[in-house]
Design a protein around this motif. Structure first.
Motif, PDB file in Angstrom:
ATOM      1  N   VAL A 148       6.319  32.675   3.620  1.00 52.98           N
ATOM      2  CA  VAL A 148       7.548  33.356   3.215  1.00 52.98           C
ATOM      3  C   VAL A 148       8.756  32.455   3.437  1.00 52.98           C
ATOM      4  N   THR A 149       8.804  31.799   4.577  1.00 58.49           N
ATOM      5  CA  THR A 149       9.915  30.905   4.884  1.00 58.49           C
ATOM      6  C   THR A 149      10.025  29.789   3.864  1.00 58.49           C
ATOM      7  N   TYR A 150       8.893  29.233   3.511  1.00 53.28           N
ATOM      8  CA  TYR A 150       8.874  28.160   2.509  1.00 53.28           C
ATOM      9  C   TYR A 150       9.345  28.663   1.145  1.00 53.28           C
ATOM     10  N   LEU A 151       8.806  29.797   0.722  1.00 52.97           N
ATOM     11  CA  LEU A 151       9.146  30.330  -0.602  1.00 52.97           C
ATOM     12  C   LEU A 151      10.627  30.663  -0.727  1.00 52.97           C
ATOM     13  N   ARG A 152      11.200  31.133   0.327  1.00 49.30           N
ATOM     14  CA  ARG A 152      12.610  31.521   0.286  1.00 49.30           C
ATOM     15  C   ARG A 152      13.536  30.318   0.104  1.00 49.30           C
ATOM     16  N   SER A 153      13.122  29.173   0.559  1.00 44.07           N
ATOM     17  CA  SER A 153      14.047  28.041   0.560  1.00 44.07           C
ATOM     18  C   SER A 153      13.633  26.853  -0.293  1.00 44.07           C
ATOM     19  N   HIS A 154      12.382  26.784  -0.704  1.00 45.15           N
ATOM     20  CA  HIS A 154      11.920  25.584  -1.391  1.00 45.15           C
ATOM     21  C   HIS A 154      11.139  25.859  -2.654  1.00 45.15           C
ATOM     22  N   GLN A 155      11.381  26.968  -3.311  1.00 46.96           N
ATOM     23  CA  GLN A 155      10.699  27.194  -4.581  1.00 46.96           C
ATOM     24  C   GLN A 155      11.097  26.110  -5.574  1.00 46.96           C
ATOM     25  N   ASP A 156      10.070  25.372  -6.044  1.00 47.60           N
ATOM     26  CA  ASP A 156      10.293  24.242  -6.960  1.00 47.60           C
ATOM     27  C   ASP A 156      11.235  23.198  -6.358  1.00 47.60           C
ATOM     28  N   GLY A 157      11.274  23.130  -5.040  1.00 50.30           N
ATOM     29  CA  GLY A 157      12.074  22.111  -4.384  1.00 50.30           C
ATOM     30  C   GLY A 157      13.575  22.375  -4.381  1.00 50.30           C
ATOM     31  N   LYS A 158      13.986  23.546  -4.794  1.00 52.90           N
ATOM     32  CA  LYS A 158      15.410  23.848  -4.859  1.00 52.90           C
ATOM     33  C   LYS A 158      15.786  24.898  -3.818  1.00 52.90           C
ATOM     34  N   HIS A 159      17.000  24.767  -3.320  1.00 52.97           N
ATOM     35  CA  HIS A 159      17.481  25.753  -2.364  1.00 52.97           C
ATOM     36  C   HIS A 159      17.870  27.023  -3.118  1.00 52.97           C
ATOM     37  N   ARG A 160      17.430  28.160  -2.620  1.00 50.63           N
ATOM     38  CA  ARG A 160      17.678  29.417  -3.290  1.00 50.63           C
ATOM     39  C   ARG A 160      18.419  30.383  -2.370  1.00 50.63           C
ATOM     40  N   LYS A 161      19.057  31.360  -2.967  1.00 48.31           N
ATOM     41  CA  LYS A 161      19.669  32.426  -2.201  1.00 48.31           C
ATOM     42  C   LYS A 161      18.573  33.227  -1.513  1.00 48.31           C
ATOM     43  N   LEU A 162      18.857  33.714  -0.318  1.00 49.13           N
ATOM     44  CA  LEU A 162      17.853  34.431   0.461  1.00 49.13           C
ATOM     45  C   LEU A 162      17.345  35.657  -0.289  1.00 49.13           C
ATOM     46  N   SER A 163      16.041  35.741  -0.444  1.00 50.53           N
ATOM     47  CA  SER A 163      15.423  36.838  -1.187  1.00 50.53           C
ATOM     48  C   SER A 163      14.810  37.844  -0.224  1.00 50.53           C
ATOM     49  N   PRO A 164      14.997  39.137  -0.484  1.00 55.09           N
ATOM     50  CA  PRO A 164      14.303  40.147   0.323  1.00 55.09           C
ATOM     51  C   PRO A 164      12.811  40.128   0.013  1.00 55.09           C
ATOM     52  N   VAL A 165      12.003  40.273   1.028  1.00 52.70           N
ATOM     53  CA  VAL A 165      10.550  40.219   0.872  1.00 52.70           C
ATOM     54  C   VAL A 165       9.953  41.576   1.220  1.00 52.70           C
ATOM     55  N   ILE A 166       9.140  42.092   0.316  1.00 55.70           N
ATOM     56  CA  ILE A 166       8.425  43.343   0.555  1.00 55.70           C
ATOM     57  C   ILE A 166       6.939  43.030   0.612  1.00 55.70           C
ATOM     58  N   ALA A 167       6.321  43.350   1.738  1.00 55.40           N
ATOM     59  CA  ALA A 167       4.883  43.132   1.895  1.00 55.40           C
ATOM     60  C   ALA A 167       4.120  44.317   1.317  1.00 55.40           C
ATOM     61  N   ILE A 168       3.096  44.015   0.557  1.00 53.20           N
ATOM     62  CA  ILE A 168       2.272  45.041  -0.068  1.00 53.20           C
ATOM     63  C   ILE A 168       0.812  44.693   0.177  1.00 53.20           C
ATOM     64  N   GLY A 169       0.049  45.672   0.600  1.00 55.49           N
ATOM     65  CA  GLY A 169      -1.361  45.417   0.829  1.00 55.49           C
ATOM     66  C   GLY A 169      -2.162  46.690   0.785  1.00 55.49           C
ATOM     67  N   GLY A 170      -3.459  46.556   0.506  1.00 57.04           N
ATOM     68  CA  GLY A 170      -4.349  47.703   0.473  1.00 57.04           C
ATOM     69  C   GLY A 170      -5.532  47.499   1.386  1.00 57.04           C
ATOM     70  N   SER A 171      -6.012  48.580   2.004  1.00 55.65           N
ATOM     71  CA  SER A 171      -7.159  48.520   2.884  1.00 55.65           C
ATOM     72  C   SER A 171      -6.814  47.638   4.096  1.00 55.65           C
ATOM     73  N   TYR A 172      -7.660  46.644   4.412  1.00 55.31           N
ATOM     74  CA  TYR A 172      -7.308  45.739   5.507  1.00 55.31           C
ATOM     75  C   TYR A 172      -6.006  45.015   5.205  1.00 55.31           C
ATOM     76  N   GLY A 173      -5.784  44.668   3.938  1.00 59.80           N
ATOM     77  CA  GLY A 173      -4.510  44.058   3.562  1.00 59.80           C
ATOM     78  C   GLY A 173      -3.341  44.988   3.832  1.00 59.80           C
ATOM     79  N   GLY A 174      -3.566  46.295   3.701  1.00 55.19           N
ATOM     80  CA  GLY A 174      -2.532  47.262   4.033  1.00 55.19           C
ATOM     81  C   GLY A 174      -2.254  47.309   5.520  1.00 55.19           C
ATOM     82  N   MET A 175      -3.288  47.151   6.321  1.00 64.24           N
ATOM     83  CA  MET A 175      -3.099  47.073   7.767  1.00 64.24           C
ATOM     84  C   MET A 175      -2.236  45.862   8.110  1.00 64.24           C
ATOM     85  N   LEU A 176      -2.542  44.742   7.451  1.00 65.79           N
ATOM     86  CA  LEU A 176      -1.751  43.527   7.686  1.00 65.79           C
ATOM     87  C   LEU A 176      -0.306  43.707   7.251  1.00 65.79           C
ATOM     88  N   ALA A 177      -0.097  44.397   6.118  1.00 64.14           N
ATOM     89  CA  ALA A 177       1.266  44.631   5.637  1.00 64.14           C
ATOM     90  C   ALA A 177       2.067  45.430   6.663  1.00 64.14           C
TER      91      ALA A 177
END
Length: 485
Positions: A148-177
């Protein structure tokens, strides 16, 4: 030795069943990509919490940015990967793909370490405890934080405005979310935890719940169905005591592996028990290939052959066989029923069996009175002894409860716990609000992870309403985030 391996594997599956990616036992399949995404990798530490180990590995993730507006801080929908190859979930979580254009969101499916291509030590990842000991929930969540930290700041090597992140998961992935939000509230703004039995842990829930709910699903399909299934176990015990009986059962059920000896019976019954459970989990109103290659309404299809009251003997056994054939071989292409198979090619039982033995110890039992299954007790001491013997590590069955609060979630925020009432694992889920913003969404007509699937004209009203509600809550989270950033 073959029988022992099957019984040991099935013991782990039946007592810790949280993987919902079982293959169809008589139909092999390959995934055909339905969605467009790029496969990328990020280098992460093997051990996030110890300076002594400086090893790293490449964690895979799938990404689609065609709708994303990073300059304006478009949100990131971050799927917290499950216990299998991440492509399986990218192809079966259509809700995210449908939502992204409206929110101008970045789509990310993060693979779970030790699954798919994300193996910290390659082919040696499961060689011994020194290598597989880094397969833990806390290490996995730390991987997600790095990504998440990487994606927020280095998408395609460019600095981006801070993006809100929503975690989504189902089953065990939902537990992790859910745990992601609990552990790192500064990293993600909220979580959707679908079909996440985060309370199916020692001393938190009744171990009989999973099979009680499963039974009720078959009772809803037809009043005689569950009662007939309840008597199948005795009939199997009786007929498999003789070679003639085993031969009849193997032929009538078209088993790929004939029941050659009486000691095969327990493994066969455990597979059958698992089958009834998975069919209930996959009880969608249309054909799917997520939990197996199933027709629409598979429980109803199976129960069509068990409507007659008080079936017994070979008549009952033949009816159950016909019901399973209607579900597992509705395409008509299968030659036999492979009851020895434990998990599909996309599911790596090595990783899940280790997790189920060390941190994610999930009590599942049946009593044969309040459910339709043969009595199966739960003894945590015996279970942990078997686990320690297999993996040569000391299990920590109460670690997750201590780490993430168990049922004491009153200080949590921005978590949606959704559960379908037609999902056996709703018995271990959060079924009522736990704080002002950590809320429970109950879906009366929902099977396992139904709300995360793509829209379909056969979707029941309760599933459609739930999805609309998620969109509303997501929008509220994003607006509040942007007020501060």
């Amino acid at each position: 030795m073959w029988v022992f391996k099957i019984l040991l594997s099935l013991f782990l599956f039946m007592n810790t069943l949280i993987s919902y990616t079982f293959s169809n036992r008589i139909h092999s399949r390959s995934l055909t990509p339905l969605h467009k995404y790029d496969k990328k990798y990020i280098e992460v530490p093997v051990d996030h919490f110890n300076f002594a180990n400086q090893d790293t590995f490449k964690l895979r993730y799938l990404i689609n940015d065609e709708n994303w507006n990073p300059e304006s801080g478009g949100p990131i929908f971050f799927y917290t990967g499950n216990e299998a190859d991440i492509t399986l979930f990218a192809e079966n979580t259509g809700f995210i793909w449908e939502l992204a254009p409206e929110f101008k969101a970045l789509i990310v499916f993060a693979e779970h370490r030790y699954y798919g291509e994300s193996l910290p030590y390659g082919n040696n990842s499961f060689s011994d405890a020194k290598h597989y000991g880094y397969l833990t929930v806390e290490q996995t969540l730390a991987d997600f934080v790095d990504l998440v930290t990487y994606l927020r700041s280095h998408q395609d090597g460019k600095h981006r405005k801070l993006s809100p992140v929503i975690a989504i998961g189902g089953s065990y992935g939902g537990m992790l979310a859910a745990w992601f939000r609990l552990k790192y509230p500064a990293v993600i703004v909220g979580s959707l935890a679908s079909s996440a039995p985060i309370w199916l842990l020692p001393d938190l829930m009744d171990c009989e719940g999973v099979y009680r709910v499963t039974t009720s699903i078959y009772e809803v399909a037809h009043r005689n169905c569950a009662d007939n299934i309840k008597h199948i176990w005795k009939e199997i015990n009786n007929i498999t005591t003789t070679g003639e009986g085993r031969s009849w059962l193997s032929k009538n059920w078209t088993l790929c592996q004939p029941l050659k000896a009486e000691n095969y019976t327990q493994g066969f019954k455990m597979w059958l028990k698992e089958s009834f459970l998975v069919v209930a989990m996959a009880n969608y109103p249309y054909p799917t290939e997520f939990l197996g290659h199933f027709p629409g309404n598979p429980v109803k299809e199976l129960c069509e052959h068990l409507k007659t009251a008080n079936l017994r003997g070979k008549e009952l056994l033949g009816s159950v066989s016909n019901g399973l054939r209607a579900v597992y071989n509705y395409s008509g292409k299968a030659q036999c029923l492979d009851w020895s198979t434990v998990g599909p090619t996309t599911f790596d039982s090595r990783g899940w069996n280790f997790q189920a033995c060390t941190q994610l110890v999930m009590p599942v039992c049946s009593n044969g009175v309040n459910d339709m299954f043969e009595p199966q007790s739960w003894n945590i001491v015996e279970y942990l002894i078997k686990c320690e013997q297999q993996f040569k590590v000391k299990p920590r069955p109460y670690f997750i409860t201590k780490q993430y609060g168990g049922k004491h979630l009153e200080t949590s925020s921005n978590i949606i716990f959704s559960n379908g009432l037609l999902d056996p694992y709703s018995s271990g889920g959060v079924m009522s609000n736990v704080s002002n913003t950590s809320i429970a969404v109950l879906i009366p007509e929902g099977a396992h992870q139904f709300d995360l699937r793509e829209s379909n004209q056969l979707d029941p009203d309760s599933v459609q309403v739930a999805r609309k509600y998620y969109k509303q809550i997501f929008n509220e989270w994003i607006i509040k985030f942007r007020e501060h950033y």
